[in-house]
Design a protein around this motif. Structure first.
Motif, PDB file in Angstrom:
ATOM      1  N   LEU A 160      -2.730   3.221   8.113  1.00 47.47           N
ATOM      2  CA  LEU A 160      -2.729   2.401   6.897  1.00 47.47           C
ATOM      3  C   LEU A 160      -1.339   1.827   6.645  1.00 47.47           C
ATOM      4  N   ASP A 161      -0.323   2.654   6.881  1.00 47.51           N
ATOM      5  CA  ASP A 161       1.055   2.161   6.703  1.00 47.51           C
ATOM      6  C   ASP A 161       1.333   0.975   7.617  1.00 47.51           C
ATOM      7  N   GLU A 162       0.874   1.103   8.873  1.00 46.89           N
ATOM      8  CA  GLU A 162       1.071   0.009   9.844  1.00 46.89           C
ATOM      9  C   GLU A 162       0.354  -1.249   9.365  1.00 46.89           C
ATOM     10  N   LEU A 163      -0.887  -1.027   8.878  1.00 43.24           N
ATOM     11  CA  LEU A 163      -1.703  -2.154   8.434  1.00 43.24           C
ATOM     12  C   LEU A 163      -1.109  -2.844   7.215  1.00 43.24           C
ATOM     13  N   PHE A 164      -0.519  -2.063   6.337  1.00 39.10           N
ATOM     14  CA  PHE A 164      -0.018  -2.615   5.078  1.00 39.10           C
ATOM     15  C   PHE A 164       1.431  -3.134   5.181  1.00 39.10           C
ATOM     16  N   ALA A 165       2.110  -2.757   6.276  1.00 38.02           N
ATOM     17  CA  ALA A 165       3.553  -3.067   6.361  1.00 38.02           C
ATOM     18  C   ALA A 165       3.872  -4.535   6.083  1.00 38.02           C
ATOM     19  N   PRO A 166       3.174  -5.507   6.738  1.00 40.37           N
ATOM     20  CA  PRO A 166       3.539  -6.912   6.491  1.00 40.37           C
ATOM     21  C   PRO A 166       3.342  -7.329   5.036  1.00 40.37           C
ATOM     22  N   TYR A 167       2.377  -6.726   4.372  1.00 39.83           N
ATOM     23  CA  TYR A 167       2.098  -7.093   2.973  1.00 39.83           C
ATOM     24  C   TYR A 167       3.145  -6.475   2.051  1.00 39.83           C
ATOM     25  N   ARG A 168       3.482  -5.239   2.342  1.00 43.20           N
ATOM     26  CA  ARG A 168       4.537  -4.593   1.535  1.00 43.20           C
ATOM     27  C   ARG A 168       5.851  -5.350   1.707  1.00 43.20           C
ATOM     28  N   HIS A 169       6.063  -5.826   2.945  1.00 44.38           N
ATOM     29  CA  HIS A 169       7.276  -6.584   3.235  1.00 44.38           C
ATOM     30  C   HIS A 169       7.352  -7.831   2.353  1.00 44.38           C
ATOM     31  N   LYS A 170       6.183  -8.395   2.069  1.00 43.80           N
ATOM     32  CA  LYS A 170       6.145  -9.609   1.228  1.00 43.80           C
ATOM     33  C   LYS A 170       6.196  -9.260  -0.260  1.00 43.80           C
ATOM     34  N   GLY A 171       6.237  -7.973  -0.583  1.00 42.93           N
ATOM     35  CA  GLY A 171       6.339  -7.563  -1.981  1.00 42.93           C
ATOM     36  C   GLY A 171       5.003  -7.233  -2.625  1.00 42.93           C
ATOM     37  N   VAL A 172       3.952  -7.082  -1.810  1.00 39.58           N
ATOM     38  CA  VAL A 172       2.647  -6.711  -2.376  1.00 39.58           C
ATOM     39  C   VAL A 172       2.621  -5.196  -2.592  1.00 39.58           C
ATOM     40  N   ASP A 173       2.262  -4.807  -3.803  1.00 35.11           N
ATOM     41  CA  ASP A 173       2.144  -3.368  -4.090  1.00 35.11           C
ATOM     42  C   ASP A 173       0.681  -2.966  -3.858  1.00 35.11           C
ATOM     43  N   ILE A 174       0.487  -1.978  -3.006  1.00 34.27           N
ATOM     44  CA  ILE A 174      -0.894  -1.589  -2.632  1.00 34.27           C
ATOM     45  C   ILE A 174      -1.173  -0.196  -3.161  1.00 34.27           C
ATOM     46  N   LYS A 175      -2.221  -0.078  -3.952  1.00 33.23           N
ATOM     47  CA  LYS A 175      -2.556   1.236  -4.509  1.00 33.23           C
ATOM     48  C   LYS A 175      -3.933   1.663  -4.005  1.00 33.23           C
ATOM     49  N   LEU A 176      -3.945   2.783  -3.301  1.00 28.19           N
ATOM     50  CA  LEU A 176      -5.223   3.292  -2.767  1.00 28.19           C
ATOM     51  C   LEU A 176      -5.903   4.180  -3.813  1.00 28.19           C
ATOM     52  N   PRO A 177      -7.220   4.313  -3.728  1.00 30.25           N
ATOM     53  CA  PRO A 177      -7.915   5.163  -4.705  1.00 30.25           C
ATOM     54  C   PRO A 177      -7.514   6.628  -4.544  1.00 30.25           C
ATOM     55  N   ASP A 178      -7.699   7.399  -5.596  1.00 26.24           N
ATOM     56  CA  ASP A 178      -7.356   8.821  -5.554  1.00 26.24           C
ATOM     57  C   ASP A 178      -8.012   9.486  -4.353  1.00 26.24           C
TER      58      ASP A 178
END
Lengths: 332, 342
Positions: A269-287
């Protein structure tokens, strides 16, 4: 510190030569080597009151030990018998609640009743639940239970207490019983070593809260090791200065080591989200990743245009993320 | 000695089932009581009392005898019910919900089979298709079957009602009593199987996995229908290799065709049971791992971990040749199980 509880003075006879009267509002209280001895008198209420009063007044008491006689309702071993579970009955039926003593090896049960039992039919009824009957032990055990202290109940079963003659015989034998209690006490509780609690050694340079200490211990136990790998500890020490942050990192590493499947999912998930986080997208997964709801938030002003921000959201690989959260990855 | 004391309800003193059981358990102390509820569950008898000996109660079950099974209980598409013929089990599985469930570890055997069958007949009449009846919700179906001898009377019912389907769930290899009965097409004997080392660690007193597999093989060769529950799956570093071994043995022993269904489920329990496990088995490895509270309130492995395990075991079964339509995932939300398959 121990609290020894007796019902009758005669039963405590062999303990008294080493006892000194204790200055306390209740009569029948003595100091003995290693603790306090009390003689409460007959009945559940005196027993409960005496033991409670002592536990309240002396918080250093960590063990309650009761010695006394019990009526035998079933075949039992001779001598001093350790009680496993205590029940009580105020009327003709036992109450639901029970108290189990601290003796994991004990095998016999006892029922404390409010009044002396003279009805054989009632005694048969009670024998369905326990092999011994008395009037005081439940009160003592209840007080210990209330104060969350260890409790040991020891009884000498006597054949019957249904007629006066037997009672007289028992009175005549009280000295013998007292000697038996003392011998039992000396063999089992006097100078008893404190149970050694397996304390884990915490690594130097780390700061653990109580919860973190518990987690650390749990992770080590699960991995069946006594301490964390020294190389790992050095690695964390060298990489992080602050002791609290070191602990957090160490626990995170141990958690992942013990949960490789979850760790793999998190890594993917970290790998998948890395480019989005890099762009400043905050990603919150469910509990606990229990549902498919993923929340994205972003600061539009960080994007050159609304269109680009919208495209970033539109391209978010939600389905892939859900597949990972759903365990659909093949290699660990 | 198993069951040193036997409590019998007075009105059942001469019941044939009671007399048969007493014949097989000689030398016990017999006590006659009005109702088992006068003693069983009357006081809180800790689960730890199992260490000594447990009592046996022979009683008549009153009230509801056949109950609807919880969702995701069996193969979907047919109504599922369970019937109550025994309370408590002689095995000691650390994760079992029965520990402390009845406030007593003693065992109750209900001998009023005719009334249970009557209620089954009524339940069957409410449906037009197949109806499943499961034994073993509150006990192991076969562990004491050689003593209780309770299945022949049920056999007559299921022989005469082909729409009614019976599942006997077990962790036992005790098939002595079943071998005396003819295999019926609507009766499935289902074995709960775990990885060998997991069973050795967490399923004390139950039959070893190899013995269960052998028993399953014998029944299969005799023509019995077989079901398998790979539940609960407990994570260990070798879990997938262990289940590969197990799938192969299942195939060798029972063959693909005599296995009607295989259910798979990951370990789960509610908080109350977690406390009981902690109390009854202090320091158990079962509670050293991390669990999360799932959407249904149960404690489970985190979703990626448990779904990975379920999917991996399913893949192992498919690779071993078991057809996908005979495999179902037990007690997981349909949303999670099927989102991948759609």
């Amino acid at each position: 510190m121990q609290l020894l509880h007796f019902v009758h003075r005669a039963e405590a006879e062999f303990f008294l030569p080493r006892a000194e009267p204790l200055e306390f509002p209740l009569p029948g209280a003595y100091t003995i080597p290693g603790g306090i001895l009390i003689i409460s008198g007959e009945g559940a209420l005196p027993s409960l009151s005496y033991v409670s009063a002592m536990l309240g007044a002396y918080p250093q008491i960590d063990t309650v030990i009761h010695y006394g006689l019990a009526a035998r309702l079933a075949p039992l071993p001779h001598g001093v018998v350790s009680v496993r579970t205590l029940y009580q009955a105020n009327g003709s039926e036992p109450d639901f609640h029970s108290i189990t003593t601290s003796d994991a090896q004990a095998r016999e049960d006892l029922l404390s009743v409010a009044r002396r039992l003279l009805d054989p039919e009632q005694s048969t009824q009670f024998s369905h639940f326990a092999g011994m009957l008395d009037r005081e032990a439940y009160g003592a055990a209840f007080a210990a239970h209330l104060f969350r202290q260890k409790v040991f109940i020891y009884k000498i079963p006597v054949d019957s207490v249904e007629n006066g003659k037997v009672c007289t015989d028992i009175r005549n034998l009280s000295s013998t019983y007292s000697q038996m209690y003392l011998e039992h006490y000396e063999a089992n509780h006097q100078n008893a070593k404190k149970e050694e609690t397996a304390e884990i050694e915490l690594p130097e340079g780390f700061y653990f809260t109580v919860h973190q200490k518990h987690l650390y211990k749990k992770y080590l136990q699960y991995a069946e090791i006594d301490s964390a790998d020294p190389e790992l500890l050095d690695f964390v020490r060298q990489g992080i200065k602050h002791p609290k942050k070191r602990t957090a990192r160490l626990l995170e590493i141990l958690r992942k080591e013990n949960n490789p499947i979850e760790a793999r999912a998190e890594e993917l998930l970290d790998e998948l989200f890395a480019p989005y986080r890099h762009k400043g997208v905050d990603i919150k997964l469910p509990d606990a990743m229990e549902t498919n709801s993923i929340r994205l938030s972003l600061d539009i002003s960080r994007f050159p245009s609304m269109k680009e921000a919208a495209e970033t959201i539109a391209s978010f690989p939600r389905e892939q993320a859900v597949r990972i959260m759903n365990g659909s990855f093949s290699k660990l | 000695m198993i069951f040193p004391r036997i409590f019998i309800e007075k009105n059942l003193e001469n019941h044939p089932a009671v007399l048969k059981i007493l014949q097989k358990l000689p030398g016990r102390e017999i006590r006659y009581i009005d109702s088992y509820t006068d003693v069983f569950g009357k006081v809180y008898k800790p689960f730890s009392h199992r260490k000594k000996n447990i009592d046996l109660f022979l009683a008549q079950k009153k009230g509801s005898l056949v109950r609807e099974a919880p969702p995701a209980y069996g193969i979907s598409g047919a109504p599922h019910y369970y019937f109550i013929h025994t309370y408590n089990c002689v095995f000691e599985c650390q994760y079992c919900y029965l520990q402390g469930y009845f406030h007593s570890p003693d065992m109750v055997v209900f001998v009023n089979h005719e009334e249970i069958l009557e209620e089954m007949q009524n339940t069957l009449a409410q449906h037009s298709g197949d109806v499943w009846f499961h034994a073993g919700e509150f006990s192991d179906s076969l562990a004491l079957s050689h003593i209780l001898d309770d299945w022949p009377v049920f056999w007559d019912f299921f022989r005469g009602n082909p729409r009614a389907r019976l599942e006997l769930r077990t962790k036992s290899a005790n098939i002595r009593a079943l071998k005396q009965l003819e295999p019926l097409p609507n009766v499935t004997v289902s074995f709960s199987l775990s990885a060998e080392r997991t069973a050795a660690q967490f399923e004390k007193k139950s039959s070893p996995v190899r013995a269960r597999l052998r028993a399953m093989g014998i029944l299969s060769r005799l023509g019995f229908r077989i079901g398998i529950h790979l539940d609960p799956i407990i994570y260990t570093p070798s879990v997938l290799q262990d289940y590969e071994w197990l799938a192969e043995r299942m195939r060798e022993e029972a063959g693909i065709n005599s296995i009607d269904y295989i259910s798979i489920g990951a370990i789960r329990f509610n908080s109350d049971l977690a406390h009981k496990i902690e109390k009854n088995y202090p320091g158990t490895r079962l509670l050293l791992t991390d669990y999360v509270r799932s959407v249904d309130g149960k404690l489970r492995y985190a979703r990626p971990k448990r779904m990975f395990l379920l999917q991996s075991v399913e893949e192992i079964l498919l690779r071993s040749g078991f057809p996908s339509h005979r495999i179902y995932i037990c007690m997981e939300s349909d949303d999670l199980v099927y989102s991948e398959k759609e």
